[in-house]
Design a protein around this motif. Structure first.
Motif, PDB file in Angstrom:
ATOM      1  N   LEU A   1      33.643  41.926  46.676  1.00 44.69           N
ATOM      2  CA  LEU A   1      34.139  41.665  45.326  1.00 44.69           C
ATOM      3  C   LEU A   1      33.133  40.850  44.511  1.00 44.69           C
ATOM      4  O   LEU A   1      32.972  41.069  43.308  1.00 44.69           O
ATOM      5  CB  LEU A   1      35.472  40.907  45.405  1.00 44.69           C
ATOM      6  N   PHE A   2      32.475  39.919  45.193  1.00 40.50           N
ATOM      7  CA  PHE A   2      31.481  39.072  44.529  1.00 40.50           C
ATOM      8  C   PHE A   2      30.368  39.916  43.930  1.00 40.50           C
ATOM      9  O   PHE A   2      29.938  39.701  42.798  1.00 40.50           O
ATOM     10  CB  PHE A   2      30.930  38.085  45.552  1.00 40.50           C
ATOM     11  N   PHE A   3      29.919  40.913  44.687  1.00 41.77           N
ATOM     12  CA  PHE A   3      28.814  41.733  44.217  1.00 41.77           C
ATOM     13  C   PHE A   3      29.262  42.888  43.322  1.00 41.77           C
ATOM     14  O   PHE A   3      28.449  43.694  42.892  1.00 41.77           O
ATOM     15  CB  PHE A   3      28.010  42.258  45.413  1.00 41.77           C
ATOM     16  N   LEU A   4      30.566  42.948  43.038  1.00 40.62           N
ATOM     17  CA  LEU A   4      31.055  43.889  42.027  1.00 40.62           C
ATOM     18  C   LEU A   4      30.918  43.310  40.624  1.00 40.62           C
ATOM     19  O   LEU A   4      31.018  44.051  39.639  1.00 40.62           O
ATOM     20  CB  LEU A   4      32.520  44.231  42.288  1.00 40.62           C
ATOM     21  N   VAL A   5      30.694  41.994  40.523  1.00 43.21           N
ATOM     22  CA  VAL A   5      30.583  41.358  39.209  1.00 43.21           C
ATOM     23  C   VAL A   5      29.489  42.001  38.359  1.00 43.21           C
ATOM     24  O   VAL A   5      29.697  42.244  37.161  1.00 43.21           O
ATOM     25  CB  VAL A   5      30.364  39.832  39.351  1.00 43.21           C
ATOM     26  N   PRO A   6      28.302  42.316  38.907  1.00 40.63           N
ATOM     27  CA  PRO A   6      27.308  43.020  38.082  1.00 40.63           C
ATOM     28  C   PRO A   6      27.826  44.346  37.527  1.00 40.63           C
ATOM     29  O   PRO A   6      27.451  44.742  36.410  1.00 40.63           O
ATOM     30  CB  PRO A   6      26.146  43.240  39.063  1.00 40.63           C
ATOM     31  N   LEU A   7      28.672  45.044  38.284  1.00 38.36           N
ATOM     32  CA  LEU A   7      29.272  46.286  37.785  1.00 38.36           C
ATOM     33  C   LEU A   7      30.154  45.999  36.576  1.00 38.36           C
ATOM     34  O   LEU A   7      30.077  46.704  35.552  1.00 38.36           O
ATOM     35  CB  LEU A   7      30.096  46.948  38.888  1.00 38.36           C
ATOM     36  N   TYR A   8      30.976  44.939  36.688  1.00 36.62           N
ATOM     37  CA  TYR A   8      31.864  44.601  35.574  1.00 36.62           C
ATOM     38  C   TYR A   8      31.070  44.162  34.348  1.00 36.62           C
ATOM     39  O   TYR A   8      31.386  44.558  33.221  1.00 36.62           O
ATOM     40  CB  TYR A   8      32.824  43.475  35.982  1.00 36.62           C
ATOM     41  N   THR A   9      30.046  43.330  34.554  1.00 39.16           N
ATOM     42  CA  THR A   9      29.290  42.820  33.411  1.00 39.16           C
ATOM     43  C   THR A   9      28.435  43.905  32.756  1.00 39.16           C
ATOM     44  O   THR A   9      27.995  43.751  31.626  1.00 39.16           O
ATOM     45  CB  THR A   9      28.381  41.645  33.834  1.00 39.16           C
TER      46      THR A   9
ATOM     47  N   THR B   1      39.750  45.406  50.196  1.00 37.45           N
ATOM     48  CA  THR B   1      38.597  45.214  49.332  1.00 37.45           C
ATOM     49  C   THR B   1      37.752  46.480  49.217  1.00 37.45           C
ATOM     50  O   THR B   1      37.254  46.797  48.139  1.00 37.45           O
ATOM     51  CB  THR B   1      37.729  44.058  49.861  1.00 37.45           C
ATOM     52  N   LEU B   2      37.587  47.195  50.319  1.00 37.85           N
ATOM     53  CA  LEU B   2      36.856  48.462  50.258  1.00 37.85           C
ATOM     54  C   LEU B   2      37.558  49.440  49.326  1.00 37.85           C
ATOM     55  O   LEU B   2      36.909  50.180  48.576  1.00 37.85           O
ATOM     56  CB  LEU B   2      36.728  49.061  51.662  1.00 37.85           C
ATOM     57  N   ALA B   3      38.896  49.436  49.364  1.00 43.10           N
ATOM     58  CA  ALA B   3      39.659  50.312  48.476  1.00 43.10           C
ATOM     59  C   ALA B   3      39.422  49.937  47.015  1.00 43.10           C
ATOM     60  O   ALA B   3      39.210  50.808  46.162  1.00 43.10           O
ATOM     61  CB  ALA B   3      41.146  50.241  48.815  1.00 43.10           C
ATOM     62  N   ILE B   4      39.456  48.634  46.728  1.00 43.34           N
ATOM     63  CA  ILE B   4      39.184  48.173  45.359  1.00 43.34           C
ATOM     64  C   ILE B   4      37.791  48.585  44.928  1.00 43.34           C
ATOM     65  O   ILE B   4      37.569  49.070  43.804  1.00 43.34           O
ATOM     66  CB  ILE B   4      39.343  46.642  45.258  1.00 43.34           C
TER      67      ILE B   4
ATOM     68  N   ALA C   1      44.040  49.629  37.607  1.00 45.87           N
ATOM     69  CA  ALA C   1      44.535  50.703  38.474  1.00 45.87           C
ATOM     70  C   ALA C   1      43.942  50.590  39.872  1.00 45.87           C
ATOM     71  O   ALA C   1      44.611  50.898  40.873  1.00 45.87           O
ATOM     72  CB  ALA C   1      44.208  52.060  37.867  1.00 45.87           C
ATOM     73  N   SER C   2      42.700  50.127  39.970  1.00 39.02           N
ATOM     74  CA  SER C   2      42.053  49.942  41.272  1.00 39.02           C
ATOM     75  C   SER C   2      42.797  48.908  42.098  1.00 39.02           C
ATOM     76  O   SER C   2      42.997  49.080  43.308  1.00 39.02           O
ATOM     77  CB  SER C   2      40.596  49.506  41.079  1.00 39.02           C
TER      78      SER C   2
END
Length: 475
Positions: free
Chosen positions: A32-40, A156-159, A179-180
């Protein structure tokens, strides 16, 4: 902590459980921590702020609507006099009534225009989270800790996969983000209750009216406690959104991601410690005070050391962690990490309340902290902007820690390492201030790291010895 190896089964159980929970939680939180670049990259700061606000409000509604019943599942599920089938069935009945009430609350979300378009996601996330927390608490009560850890990774993998598909590939923005989370919760619940064998234990005939009264008597004070923690940790996001706007909220949300990862150290350890603390009390062990002190000292050393390392490298890490628009968030992180340290200490002491079944004390200490937080943050945001919220968070968490430390002494549980703990806390605070104000902070931070290690090296070696012993232990 004694300057020798503590090769006792009590410490080994805590260490092994910590490792098991860490494998699940650390792995999942890192994803989840490394998903932040995706969100930003794919969400504007305003969109990122609103999406996080939905999750923040869900964390507020969860303890209220659920009556914090999942906490009772763990506590009463570990009591020998109650069958786990009865505890689970009773809690699921309460959760279902809570879900019906939550659905009836739909019209009231109109009062907050920012989240009204996303209200159904908010309701679904809150209801599903309650069922999942009950299931996970039941797994821990049954000592299915490995499955508990694996579930965290699966969720977390599902998210992660759903985020990539819905946000990146289908460009669904906030809708994809929410939705995720709904999809991941649903998948986790199915796995928890089927593979964990919990679905077989649920039966309306196992509902116990007397047990439900005792469970609610234990959990209801935790509603106020959990809401108070929410006020301290998350109400500042609402105040920032209302006072400074969604863009500022996006920046602040980015800054809180690093301390949130620090809190993973708290969550994995507290889960292991909480199980051991409850078992000690259930077995009427006379060594509880000694166990409390030795484990707490090790916990404080590790938390402070981790905080110093993270603060020392945060400016450089943020250069490649987020886009240029979000880089300015780094200035708030050092003090937020100081707050995370005090939050960790408070959480440890909160587990002692749980073991002693003194949830009312958990309630009033966190309530005082939340009241102070609202006052400081409300005026602080108006005067200092985002820094006002940061300062309010630090002061509130410290106040909770201080009050609990004093209060727990009333139960003949004394802390025996105050001086060394305060030295480590001061080192963390010096590191944070220097990082924020100095242009050559790396020189000073290096000296702080060296001094921290020299000051604590004997105790660090004892911790390492115990970890090695636990990993090499053979029955």
């Amino acid at each position: 902590m004694q300057e020798k190896s503590l090769n006792s089964s009590k410490y080994r159980i805590i260490i092994i459980n910590t490792i098991i929970f860490a494998l699940g939680n650390l792995g999942s939180k890192l994803i989840l921590f490394f998903l932040v670049p995706l969100y930003t990259r794919y969400l504007t700061s305003a969109e990122f702020g609103v999406s996080d606000l939905i999750m923040t409000l869900s964390s507020l509604l969860l303890p209220i609507m659920s009556l914090s019943i999942s906490s009772s599942v763990l506590r009463f599920g570990m009591k020998k006099e109650y069958a786990i089938d009865s505890v689970l069935s009773t809690s699921m009945a309460i959760a279902t009534l809570s879900a019906v009430f939550m659905l009836m609350m739909n019209p009231f979300f109109k009062v907050y225009g920012a989240i009204y378009p996303w209200r159904w996601y908010l309701i679904a996330i809150t209801i599903l989270s309650n069922y999942l927390e009950i299931g996970k608490s039941c797994l821990k009560a049954e000592n299915q800790n490995r499955l508990f850890a694996e579930l965290s990774v699966i969720q977390t993998l599902a998210i992660c996969l759903l985020n990539i598909i819905l946000i990146k590939n289908f460009d669904m923005g906030i809708t994809g983000y929410l939705a995720s989370n709904v999809g991941a919760l649903a998948i986790s619940i199915i796995i928890t209750f089927t593979i964990g064998g919990l679905i077989k234990k649920i039966n309306i005939h196992n509902y116990n009216t007397e047990l439900s009264k005792m469970m609610l008597r234990y959990s209801i004070p935790l509603i106020i406690s959990n809401v108070s923690w929410w006020i301290i940790s998350s109400s500042d996001k609402v105040l920032i959104e209302l006072e400074l706007g969604a863009s500022s909220l996006g920046i602040y949300t980015t800054a809180t991601k690093i301390p949130s990862l620090m809190n993973v150290l708290l969550s994995v350890f507290i889960q292991a410690w909480n199980l051991s603390a409850i078992q000690e009390r259930e077995n009427n062990s006379k060594g509880f005070n000694s166990l409390y002190n030795k484990v707490f000292e090790a916990f404080c050393i590790l938390m402070c050391g981790s905080a110093i390392l993270v603060i020392s490298f945060i400016k450089y890490f943020m250069l490649f962690y987020v886009s240029d628009d979000y880089y300015g968030a780094w200035i708030y992180i050092p003090l937020l990490i100081v707050a995370a340290v005090f939050y960790a200490f408070s959480g440890y002491l909160g587990s002692v309340y749980s073991a002693l079944q003194k949830t009312s004390h958990d309630m009033w200490t966190s309530l005082i902290g939340s009241i102070v937080n609202i006052i400081i943050t409300y005026y602080g945001v108006k005067i200092l902007g985002i820094f006002g919220a940061v300062i309010g968070t630090v002061i509130s968490y410290y106040l909770c820690y201080f009050l609990r430390k004093i209060d727990i002494g009333r139960f003949s549980i004394k802390t025996s390492f105050e001086r060394s703990n305060y030295v480590n806390i001061l080192l963390v605070m010096f590191c944070a201030i220097i990082t924020m104000i100095s242009q050559h902070e790396y020189y000073y931070n290096l000296l702080i790291i060296i001094f921290y290690y020299i000051y604590n090296r004997k105790k660090i070696n004892v911790i390492i010895e115990n970890v090695k012993y636990s990993l090499n232990y053979k029955k």
